[in-house]
Design an enzyme around this catalytic site. Structure first.
Site, PDB file in Angstrom:
ATOM      1  N   LEU A   1       0.818  -1.209   0.000  1.00 36.32           N
ATOM      2  CA  LEU A   1       0.000   0.000   0.000  1.00 36.32           C
ATOM      3  C   LEU A   1       0.856   1.266   0.000  1.00 36.32           C
ATOM      4  O   LEU A   1       1.715   1.449   0.862  1.00 36.32           O
ATOM      5  CB  LEU A   1      -0.917   0.004   1.227  1.00 36.32           C
ATOM      6  CG  LEU A   1      -1.842   1.220   1.382  1.00 36.32           C
ATOM      7  CD1 LEU A   1      -2.814   1.301   0.214  1.00 36.32           C
ATOM      8  CD2 LEU A   1      -2.575   1.174   2.714  1.00 36.32           C
ATOM      9  N   ASP A   2       0.615   2.123  -1.006  1.00 35.54           N
ATOM     10  CA  ASP A   2       1.268   3.434  -1.119  1.00 35.54           C
ATOM     11  C   ASP A   2       2.793   3.339  -1.181  1.00 35.54           C
ATOM     12  O   ASP A   2       3.495   4.275  -0.792  1.00 35.54           O
ATOM     13  CB  ASP A   2       0.861   4.342   0.057  1.00 35.54           C
ATOM     14  CG  ASP A   2      -0.627   4.667   0.051  1.00 35.54           C
ATOM     15  OD1 ASP A   2      -1.233   4.616  -1.032  1.00 35.54           O
ATOM     16  OD2 ASP A   2      -1.170   4.948   1.132  1.00 35.54           O
ATOM     17  N   GLU A   3       3.322   2.218  -1.671  1.00 36.81           N
ATOM     18  CA  GLU A   3       4.769   2.048  -1.763  1.00 36.81           C
ATOM     19  C   GLU A   3       5.238   1.763  -3.191  1.00 36.81           C
ATOM     20  O   GLU A   3       6.391   1.417  -3.412  1.00 36.81           O
ATOM     21  CB  GLU A   3       5.239   0.927  -0.828  1.00 36.81           C
ATOM     22  CG  GLU A   3       5.057   1.246   0.649  1.00 36.81           C
ATOM     23  CD  GLU A   3       5.654   0.189   1.555  1.00 36.81           C
ATOM     24  OE1 GLU A   3       6.455  -0.640   1.071  1.00 36.81           O
ATOM     25  OE2 GLU A   3       5.307   0.179   2.754  1.00 36.81           O
TER      26      GLU A   3
END
Length: 293
Positions: free
Chosen positions: A226-228
């Protein structure tokens, strides 16, 4: 005989003689090199060759097989793509907020994209009027109470739309691994913070509470983490600490989100992005190379 254009892309650890090796192979088989762009980024060699296949001596299948084998011999990834002027297909996934979708529509209508928005899919009905006003098909399926059913429906819709790119325009759902795997580095998200700072939910409020002077947003590829995912573009706006409210920060951020997301989409459609070692590297743009030729 008219030209038959193709692009040969080579990516891998930098080493001597790569250009000469591929250029010699192509020349010996009647393939004319029309243009060539190369760069080395952090030890990674990236080359795009625009070629004319009209006078080649082997079959296309044999040429591609040999080029792939040539790449394997030196541990480099090789891709061969026939030039196709067919516009790329873009699916947009949304929830309730219209600002990113509207910016994408405006840029598409203005002719800024080398592709077409072909469908808008959501988990709420709220943005159907925005899509319909632009002449775009819209469909939705609730993500609650059965998120698994929502994503089953979503995968079915995407299979019908056959997109080359999926854009999360404030979709507000965590994409499941099977969707990420099916569209590896073909899903772009806009996150309302300067990643890796303030990941997750309510990042503008978190930035306001932390008293930071600068906040922003990030367009990135979606991965299982997530969000990486690899970052494509970021931009910032200033916070007047003590005067700006949390809602001011959110409003300023939203004005920026649509622009950064649309710019990232344009760069993808211009084929200016390549992911190397989980980082986005900008290339001159295969489409620009083809236009120039």
């Amino acid at each position: 005989m008219p030209e038959i254009k193709a692009v040969v892309s080579v990516i891998g650890r930098d080493q001597k003689g790569v250009v000469a090796r591929f250029a010699t192979y192509l020349a010996e088989r009647g393939v004319n090199i029309l243009d060539l762009e190369q760069q080395v980024v952090n030890g990674e060699f990236i080359m795009d060759m625009l070629v004319d296949l009209a006078d080649m001596t082997p079959s296309l299948d044999q040429l591609i097989t040999d080029l792939l084998e040539l790449g394997r011999d030196i541990e480099m990834e090789v891709r061969v793509a026939l030039h196709d002027r067919k516009p790329k297909r873009v699916a947009v996934l949304v929830s309730k907020e219209a600002h990113c979708l509207q910016t994408l529509i405006d840029d598409w209508k203005a002719g800024k994209f080398r592709g077409d928005l072909v469908t808008v899919l959501g988990n709420h009905p709220d943005l159907e009027p925005v899509a319909k006003a632009a002449g775009l098909p819209f469909a939705h399926f609730p993500a609650k109470p059965d998120k698994q059913a929502h994503f089953k429906w979503m995968m079915e819709q995407l299979a019908k739309a056959q997109p080359d790119l999926i854009v999360l325009a404030r979709y507000m759902q965590i994409v499941p691994p099977e969707m990420v795997q099916a569209f590896r580095y073909k899903i772009i998200n806009i996150h309302p913070s300067l990643l890796p700072h303030f990941p997750g939910a309510k990042p503008y409020h978190a930035a306001w509470e932390a008293g930071v002077r600068v906040a922003g947003c990030t367009a990135h590829f979606v991965t299982e983490d997530l969000d990486e995912g690899p970052i494509i573009l970021q931009d910032v706006f200033h916070i007047d600490v003590g005067r700006d409210t949390a809602e001011d920060v959110r409003a300023n951020g939203q004005r920026l989100e649509g622009r950064i997301l649309a710019d990232a989409v344009q760069m993808f459609l211009d084929q200016k992005l390549v992911v190397v070692d989980d980082k986005v590297v900008f290339r001159p743009g295969l489409s620009s190379m083809l236009d120039h030729a």
